[in-house]
Enzyme design. Structure first.
Site, PDB file in Angstrom:
ATOM      1  CG  MET A  45      -1.540   1.243   1.643  1.00  0.00           C
ATOM      2  SD  MET A  45      -3.066   1.436   0.755  1.00  0.00           S
ATOM      3  CE  MET A  45      -4.111   0.243   1.559  1.00  0.00           C
ATOM      4  CB  CYS A  46       2.076   3.875  -1.684  1.00  0.00           C
ATOM      5  SG  CYS A  46       1.508   3.975  -3.387  1.00  0.00           S
ATOM      6  NE  ARG A  47      -2.030  11.617  -0.797  1.00  0.00           N
ATOM      7  CZ  ARG A  47      -2.715  12.308  -1.702  1.00  0.00           C
ATOM      8  NH1 ARG A  47      -2.494  12.134  -2.995  1.00  0.00           N
ATOM      9  NH2 ARG A  47      -3.634  13.161  -1.314  1.00  0.00           N
ATOM     10  CG  MET A  53      -3.226   4.656   2.512  1.00  0.00           C
ATOM     11  SD  MET A  53      -4.140   3.488   3.559  1.00  0.00           S
ATOM     12  CE  MET A  53      -5.115   4.578   4.583  1.00  0.00           C
ATOM     13  N   GLY A  56      -0.760   4.193  -5.378  1.00  0.00           N
ATOM     14  CA  GLY A  56      -0.398   2.952  -6.053  1.00  0.00           C
ATOM     15  C   GLY A  56       0.914   2.959  -6.801  1.00  0.00           C
TER      16      GLY A  56
END
Length: 109
Positions: free
Chosen positions: A60-62, A88, A64
């Site tokens: 996961m990041c902000r 996220m 993708g």
């Protein structure tokens, strides 16, 4: 040519999944998946042994992008990994639960 590891939507991530959050500290503190493990992308190489190889890892990041890079790296080195498409922002939009480090209402920074 390397194959792109699979990606899933936020809604498809199992509730008991191992979620690896690769965002920066300030992003993590604002809001993250409860139970996720935080290893910022810039520190991953030095901490890669902390990522389990005996289970699927959802990255996961902000949005993708960073998680996509990490997913490709881990996949190339033997991990069973899946990128969380939309990160996220998609998690929040899907109404999935989030927590913050401060106890304040979580948000995506």
């Amino acid at each position: 040519m390397p194959q792109t590891p699979p990606a899933v939507t936020a809604a498809e991530v199992p509730a008991d999944a191992y979620v690896l959050d690769v965002r920066e500290d300030d992003e993590w503190q604002a809001g993250h998946v409860e139970g996720a493990v935080h290893i910022p992308m810039g520190t991953l190489i030095g901490r890669v042994d902390e990522v389990p190889k005996d289970q699927r890892v959802y990255v996961m990041c902000r949005v993708g992008g960073r998680s996509g890079q990490v997913t490709q790296y881990l996949d190339a080195h033997g991990w069973d990994v899946v990128n969380i498409d939309g990160g996220m922002l998609a998690w929040e939009s899907a109404g999935r639960p989030m927590v913050s480090e401060s106890g304040a209402d979580p948000f995506v920074a």
